[in-house]
Design a protein around this motif. Structure first.
Motif, PDB file in Angstrom:
ATOM      1  N   ALA A 268       0.918  -1.328   0.051  1.00  0.00           N
ATOM      2  CA  ALA A 268      -0.018   0.010   0.093  1.00  0.00           C
ATOM      3  C   ALA A 268       0.935   1.261   0.046  1.00  0.00           C
ATOM      4  O   ALA A 268       1.808   1.185   0.767  1.00  0.00           O
ATOM      5  N   MET A 269       0.596   2.153  -0.735  1.00  0.00           N
ATOM      6  CA  MET A 269       1.243   3.585  -0.987  1.00  0.00           C
ATOM      7  C   MET A 269       0.315   4.728  -0.814  1.00  0.00           C
ATOM      8  O   MET A 269      -0.329   4.654  -1.821  1.00  0.00           O
ATOM      9  N   THR A 270       0.699   5.564   0.019  1.00  0.00           N
ATOM     10  CA  THR A 270      -0.237   6.934   0.045  1.00  0.00           C
ATOM     11  C   THR A 270       0.735   7.988  -0.350  1.00  0.00           C
ATOM     12  O   THR A 270       1.730   8.121   0.192  1.00  0.00           O
ATOM     13  N   PHE A 271       0.320   8.636  -1.385  1.00  0.00           N
ATOM     14  CA  PHE A 271       1.260   9.737  -1.946  1.00  0.00           C
ATOM     15  C   PHE A 271       0.364  11.087  -1.356  1.00  0.00           C
ATOM     16  O   PHE A 271      -0.716  11.293  -1.802  1.00  0.00           O
ATOM     17  N   ASP A 272       1.073  12.022  -0.712  1.00  0.00           N
ATOM     18  CA  ASP A 272       0.277  12.997   0.260  1.00  0.00           C
ATOM     19  C   ASP A 272       1.004  14.407  -0.083  1.00  0.00           C
ATOM     20  O   ASP A 272       2.056  14.643   0.246  1.00  0.00           O
ATOM     21  N   GLY A 273       0.349  15.171  -0.932  1.00  0.00           N
ATOM     22  CA  GLY A 273       0.741  16.356  -1.593  1.00  0.00           C
ATOM     23  C   GLY A 273       1.707  15.884  -2.504  1.00  0.00           C
ATOM     24  O   GLY A 273       3.018  16.061  -2.660  1.00  0.00           O
ATOM     25  N   SER A 274       1.161  15.446  -3.882  1.00  0.00           N
ATOM     26  CA  SER A 274       1.925  14.623  -4.594  1.00  0.00           C
ATOM     27  C   SER A 274       2.157  15.443  -5.815  1.00  0.00           C
ATOM     28  O   SER A 274       1.929  16.727  -5.960  1.00  0.00           O
ATOM     29  N   MET A 275       3.279  14.776  -6.690  1.00  0.00           N
ATOM     30  CA  MET A 275       4.099  15.654  -7.562  1.00  0.00           C
ATOM     31  C   MET A 275       3.679  15.138  -8.917  1.00  0.00           C
ATOM     32  O   MET A 275       3.077  14.095  -9.195  1.00  0.00           O
ATOM     33  N   ASP A 276       4.056  15.904 -10.226  1.00  0.00           N
ATOM     34  CA  ASP A 276       3.938  15.501 -11.373  1.00  0.00           C
ATOM     35  C   ASP A 276       5.593  14.941 -11.730  1.00  0.00           C
ATOM     36  O   ASP A 276       6.458  15.686 -11.882  1.00  0.00           O
TER      37      ASP A 276
ATOM     38  N   SER B  45      -4.223  18.690  -1.243  1.00  0.00           N
ATOM     39  CA  SER B  45      -5.074  19.959  -0.832  1.00  0.00           C
ATOM     40  C   SER B  45      -5.782  20.554  -2.176  1.00  0.00           C
ATOM     41  O   SER B  45      -5.073  20.714  -3.133  1.00  0.00           O
ATOM     42  N   ARG B  46      -6.906  21.209  -2.019  1.00  0.00           N
ATOM     43  CA  ARG B  46      -7.465  21.860  -3.096  1.00  0.00           C
ATOM     44  C   ARG B  46      -6.527  22.908  -3.466  1.00  0.00           C
ATOM     45  O   ARG B  46      -6.031  23.265  -4.858  1.00  0.00           O
ATOM     46  N   PHE B  47      -5.885  23.769  -2.759  1.00  0.00           N
ATOM     47  CA  PHE B  47      -5.023  25.084  -2.687  1.00  0.00           C
ATOM     48  C   PHE B  47      -3.701  24.459  -2.232  1.00  0.00           C
ATOM     49  O   PHE B  47      -3.410  24.505  -0.771  1.00  0.00           O
ATOM     50  N   ASP B  48      -2.703  24.164  -2.844  1.00  0.00           N
ATOM     51  CA  ASP B  48      -1.250  23.578  -2.202  1.00  0.00           C
ATOM     52  C   ASP B  48      -0.338  24.641  -3.063  1.00  0.00           C
ATOM     53  O   ASP B  48      -0.066  24.377  -4.167  1.00  0.00           O
ATOM     54  N   PRO B  49       0.593  25.329  -2.167  1.00  0.00           N
ATOM     55  CA  PRO B  49       1.442  26.163  -2.722  1.00  0.00           C
ATOM     56  C   PRO B  49       2.632  25.461  -3.274  1.00  0.00           C
ATOM     57  O   PRO B  49       3.650  25.815  -3.879  1.00  0.00           O
ATOM     58  N   ALA B  50       2.781  24.245  -2.770  1.00  0.00           N
ATOM     59  CA  ALA B  50       4.087  23.454  -3.255  1.00  0.00           C
ATOM     60  C   ALA B  50       3.970  22.288  -4.176  1.00  0.00           C
ATOM     61  O   ALA B  50       4.639  21.962  -5.012  1.00  0.00           O
ATOM     62  N   THR B  51       2.858  21.805  -4.218  1.00  0.00           N
ATOM     63  CA  THR B  51       2.405  20.485  -5.074  1.00  0.00           C
ATOM     64  C   THR B  51       0.976  20.796  -5.572  1.00  0.00           C
ATOM     65  O   THR B  51       0.098  20.331  -5.050  1.00  0.00           O
ATOM     66  N   PRO B  52       0.881  21.771  -6.382  1.00  0.00           N
ATOM     67  CA  PRO B  52      -0.626  21.924  -6.947  1.00  0.00           C
ATOM     68  C   PRO B  52      -1.129  20.841  -7.301  1.00  0.00           C
ATOM     69  O   PRO B  52      -0.859  19.828  -7.641  1.00  0.00           O
ATOM     70  N   LEU B  53      -2.541  20.965  -7.116  1.00  0.00           N
ATOM     71  CA  LEU B  53      -3.592  19.718  -7.442  1.00  0.00           C
ATOM     72  C   LEU B  53      -3.408  19.466  -8.927  1.00  0.00           C
ATOM     73  O   LEU B  53      -3.614  18.288  -9.154  1.00  0.00           O
ATOM     74  N   SER B  54      -3.190  20.427  -9.829  1.00  0.00           N
ATOM     75  CA  SER B  54      -3.103  19.952 -11.321  1.00  0.00           C
ATOM     76  C   SER B  54      -1.915  18.978 -11.273  1.00  0.00           C
ATOM     77  O   SER B  54      -2.027  18.055 -12.243  1.00  0.00           O
ATOM     78  N   GLY B  55      -0.618  19.129 -10.674  1.00  0.00           N
ATOM     79  CA  GLY B  55       0.590  18.105 -10.671  1.00  0.00           C
ATOM     80  C   GLY B  55       0.108  16.950 -10.084  1.00  0.00           C
ATOM     81  O   GLY B  55       0.514  15.798 -10.555  1.00  0.00           O
ATOM     82  N   ALA B  56      -0.707  16.921  -9.033  1.00  0.00           N
ATOM     83  CA  ALA B  56      -1.068  15.645  -8.405  1.00  0.00           C
ATOM     84  C   ALA B  56      -1.787  14.794  -9.398  1.00  0.00           C
ATOM     85  O   ALA B  56      -1.756  13.462  -9.402  1.00  0.00           O
ATOM     86  N   TYR B  57      -2.901  15.435 -10.025  1.00  0.00           N
ATOM     87  CA  TYR B  57      -3.683  14.800 -11.234  1.00  0.00           C
ATOM     88  C   TYR B  57      -2.765  14.226 -12.215  1.00  0.00           C
ATOM     89  O   TYR B  57      -3.028  13.185 -12.683  1.00  0.00           O
ATOM     90  N   ALA B  58      -1.862  14.840 -12.471  1.00  0.00           N
ATOM     91  CA  ALA B  58      -0.926  14.823 -13.671  1.00  0.00           C
ATOM     92  C   ALA B  58       0.090  13.451 -13.286  1.00  0.00           C
ATOM     93  O   ALA B  58       0.258  12.457 -13.912  1.00  0.00           O
ATOM     94  N   GLY B  59       0.489  13.471 -11.989  1.00  0.00           N
ATOM     95  CA  GLY B  59       1.219  12.339 -11.465  1.00  0.00           C
ATOM     96  C   GLY B  59       0.442  11.195 -11.631  1.00  0.00           C
ATOM     97  O   GLY B  59       0.791  10.059 -11.762  1.00  0.00           O
ATOM     98  N   ALA B  60      -0.736  11.122 -10.922  1.00  0.00           N
ATOM     99  CA  ALA B  60      -1.532  10.138 -10.996  1.00  0.00           C
ATOM    100  C   ALA B  60      -1.919   9.565 -11.983  1.00  0.00           C
ATOM    101  O   ALA B  60      -1.967   8.318 -12.178  1.00  0.00           O
ATOM    102  N   ALA B  61      -1.915  10.348 -13.144  1.00  0.00           N
ATOM    103  CA  ALA B  61      -2.201   9.852 -14.504  1.00  0.00           C
ATOM    104  C   ALA B  61      -0.995   9.045 -14.913  1.00  0.00           C
ATOM    105  O   ALA B  61      -1.142   8.146 -15.905  1.00  0.00           O
ATOM    106  N   GLN B  62       0.178   9.282 -14.651  1.00  0.00           N
ATOM    107  CA  GLN B  62       1.170   8.565 -15.135  1.00  0.00           C
ATOM    108  C   GLN B  62       1.297   7.234 -14.461  1.00  0.00           C
ATOM    109  O   GLN B  62       2.141   6.388 -15.035  1.00  0.00           O
ATOM    110  N   LEU B  63       0.758   6.916 -13.294  1.00  0.00           N
ATOM    111  CA  LEU B  63       0.923   5.655 -12.616  1.00  0.00           C
ATOM    112  C   LEU B  63       0.026   4.941 -13.102  1.00  0.00           C
ATOM    113  O   LEU B  63      -1.086   5.120 -13.833  1.00  0.00           O
TER     114      LEU B  63
END
Length: 513
Positions: free
Chosen positions: A234-242, A442-460
Motif C-alpha cells: 500500500a502506498m499513500t502519496f500526500d501532497g503529490s507531484m508530477d 489539498s485543493r490549494f497547495d502552494p508546493a504541489t499544486p492539485l493539477s500536478g497531483a492529477y498529472a502524476g496520478a495519471a502517469q501511474l
C-alpha cells in the motif's frame, strides 16, 4: 472535485530483472538493489518511546560490495503488537528534511498518524542519503561558515538588475559543494534512495512495502513503485507531484523550462494566496489583515515595495522579501502570523522569516539546504543557460503576478551543479503495482499544486486522487480527520476509498478558542 482511477499500459525499461508476479502485476525488480546485501538492524531505545539504529547500504549500487554509508533510522513501535500489520515507512519530503527528526516531532500528531494507525504499524523513518546523519552532503568547513554564506545569499531577484548577483551566489554554492561534499554528490538520486528503502523493507522483514510519502516523498514513492512494482502492499502519496515533469520535463521541457516553472508552483502559490485572503476576509476580526479589502491592500504593499523597501521595526523589507514571506503558505497554522505581518507592512512600511533552513548548532549537522540541492539536482534535468531563467522570469511574472519568479529561481544552483548520478530514475512511471496507490492533495497547495497531483496520478498504472478541501501543503500541515481516516483505512486494507471521495478540513486556520 471528482476523483478517478487512472490506468495506463505497461512499459519495460531501466536496469531490472524479470521475476514471477501475481496476475496483472508487472514482473520487474531493480537488479542493482537485488545484488545488495540486506542490512542488519540493531534497534536501541533512544528516548520518548522511539527506537533508533543505523543501516549500512552501498554508496554505489553498481559496486554493492564496495564503500558503504550508514543511514540513520528511527522507529515508533506499534502500540498494539497483537494487531500489528507491519511497518509503515514514512518519507517526510524536502528533499533534505531529516526523517529522524520529523518522526520525533510529528509521529504522534493525531491528524497525521492517529492512535488507530499507530496501534497497528511500526512507523519508521530515516535520514535519506545525503541528509543529516546519513552521509550528509556538506559544502562548508563548519557551521559558522555555513551560516555566514547562506545568511548572505541574495534575495530572489525582483527584476533583471538583481539577477547577476543571484546567479553568482548560486554558482559559488554549487562550486563549494563540488569541492567539499565528496562522493555522495554523485550517488544521491532518489533512485538510490528507493533502493535504500527496498533494503530497509527487507531488513524489517516485511514481505511488501507499506509507505506514506509526503511532498517530495511522493517522487521517491513513485520511483520505488516502478522499480519494485510487485512489492507494493500500500502506498499513500500526500501532497503529490508530477513525476515526469519533475524528473525530465514534458516534451523536452527539461532543458528549456526551469524546474518549478514547469511544475506550475507559482500558480499553486497564487491560488493558495488567494484562498488565504478569502479565509482572512471570512474570519473578520480574527484575521489581522481582514479590515478593508485584503486583495487591494496586498497590491498596495507589493507595489509600494517595488519602489523602495518598507521599513518595519528597524528592518527593511524588500519587494522580494515580502513576496517570499507571502508565498510561505504550506502550514495554515502560520496564516494568522502572516496576516499580522501583512497588516504591519500595510500600516508602516517589511524582512522575511529566514527562508534558508540553516543550522545554528555548534556542530555542522544541519545541512538541509545543501542536501536539497544535492538530491534535487541529481534527480532533475534543468536549463543550464542563465538566459533561459531571465526570459522565463519575464513571462512568468506576467502570467502569475508577484509569485511567478519564485518557480523560476528557487532551484537556481542546479544550473551550475557539479555532481551527477548516472543511476537517476527517468521512467517509466506506469508499471502495474501489486496494489493501487492513494493520492491525497489539498485543493490549494502552494508546493504541489492539485493539477500536478492529477498529472502524476495519471502517469501511474492505477491511482485514485482524493482532494482535501482546504489550503496548505499536504495533510501533514492541513489537519483533516477525514483525510487521516481515508488514509488509515486504505493502509489497513490496501483498498482504495470509493470514487468521488473528498475530505474537509477540521477548522479554519483563523478560528480561535
Amino acid at each position: 472535485m471528482r476523483s478517478s482511477v487512472l490506468v495506463v499500459g505497461l512499459v519495460a525499461g531501466g536496469m531490472g530483472v524479470p521475476v514471477a508476479a501475481a496476475e496483472g502485476v508487472e514482473g520487474y525488480v531493480d537488479a542493482l538493489a537485488e545484488g545488495a546485501t540486506t542490512p542488519v538492524l540493531r534497534w536501541a531505545e533512544c528516548g520518548d518511546g522511539f527506537q533508533c539504529t543505523t543501516a549500512g547500504v552501498p554508496l554505489d549500487y553498481r559496486a554493492p560490495q564496495g564503500d558503504r554509508i550508514e543511514l540513520a533510522v528511527i522507529k515508533l513501535p506499534a502500540a498494539d503488537p497483537g494487531s500489528r500489520i507491519g511497518t509503515l515507512f514514512v518519507n517526510f519530503g524536502g528533499p533534505g528534511a531529516s526523517g529522524v527528526d520529523r518522526l520525533r516531532e510529528r509521529g504522534r500528531w493525531p491528524f497525521l498518524f492517529s492512535e488507530e494507525l499507530r496501534a497497528r504499524f511500526d512507523i519508521v523513518s530515516w535520514d535519506p542519503r545525503a541528509v543529516g546523519r546519513s552521509a550528509g552532503a556538506r559544502c562548508f568547513a563548519d557551521s559558522g561558515e555555513q551560516l555566514a554564506f547562506l545568511g548572505s545569499m541574495p534575495d530572489m531577484p525582483g527584476d533583471a538588475a538583481g539577477e547577476g548577483e543571484f546567479f553568482a551566489a548560486n554558482r559559488e554554492l554549487a562550486d563549494r559543494c563540488g569541492e567539499l561534499a565528496g562522493p555522495i554528490l554523485n550517488h544521491a538520486s532518489s533512485a538510490n534512495t528507493a533502493r535504500d528503502l527496498e533494503l530497509l523493507r527487507r531488513a524489517v522483514g516485511d514481505s511488501a512495502l507499506t509507505y506514506h510519502g509526503i511532498s517530495y516523498g511522493t517522487q521517491v514513492g513513485a520511483i520505488y513503485a516502478n522499480m519494485f512494482p510487485g512489492r507494493v502492499r500500500a502506498m499513500t502519496f500526500d501532497g503529490s507531484m508530477d513525476f515526469e515533469g519533475s524528473a525530465n520535463g514534458h516534451a523536452g521541457q527539461g532543458v528549456t523550462v526551469p524546474l518549478d516553472a514547469r511544475q506550475n508552483v507559482a500558480g499553486g502559490i497564487a491560488e493558495t494566496f488567494d484562498a488565504f485572503l478569502r479565509l482572512c476576509a471570512e474570519a473578520g476580526p480574527r484575521c489581522a489583515f481582514s479590515g478593508g479589502d485584503p486583495v487591494l491592500k496586498w497590491r498596495v504593499i507589493a507595489e509600494r515595495a517595488r519602489v523602495a523597501p518598507i521599513r518595519l521595526g528597524g528592518a527593511e523589507w524588500t519587494y522580494s522579501a515580502i513576496v517570499n514571506a507571502a508565498a510561505d503558505l504550506s502550514q495554515p497554522s502560520t496564516y494568522p502570523r502572516l496576516a499580522a505581518l501583512l497588516q504591519a507592512l500595510f500600516d508602516a512600511g517589511t524582512n522575511p522569516v529566514g527562508l534558508l533552513p540553516i543550522s545554528g548548532a555548534a556542530e555542522y549537522t544541519g545541512n538541509r539546504t545543501e542536501a536539497f540541492f544535492t538530491i534535487q539536482c541529481s534527480d532533475s534535468v534543468v536549463p543550464t543557460d542563465t538566459a533561459v531563467y531571465t526570459r522565463t522570469a519575464v513571462s512568468e511574472d506576467a502570467r502569475v503576478p508577484y509569485f511567478g519568479r519564485i518557480g523560476v529561481f528557487d532551484v537556481m544552483a542546479c544550473a551550475f551543479w557539479k555532481g551527477a548520478d548516472p543511476d537517476r530514475y527517468t521512467g517509466p512511471w506506469n508499471r502495474r503495482t501489486a496494489a493501487p496507490i492513494l493520492v491525497l492533495n489539498s485543493r490549494f497547495d502552494p508546493a504541489t499544486p492539485l493539477s500536478g497531483a492529477y498529472a502524476g496520478a495519471a502517469q501511474l498504472a492505477a491511482a485514485r486522487v482524493v482532494v482535501i478541501e482546504g489550503a496548505g501543503h499536504s495533510s501533514m500541515y492541513v489537519p483533516s480527520t477525514c483525510a487521516e481516516k481515508v488514509k488509515r483505512e486504505y493502509l489497513f486494507t490496501s483498498e482504495l476509498p470509493a470514487e468521488g471521495t473528498t475530505c474537509g478540513i477540521d477548522a479554519s486556520p483563523f478560528l480561535t478558542e
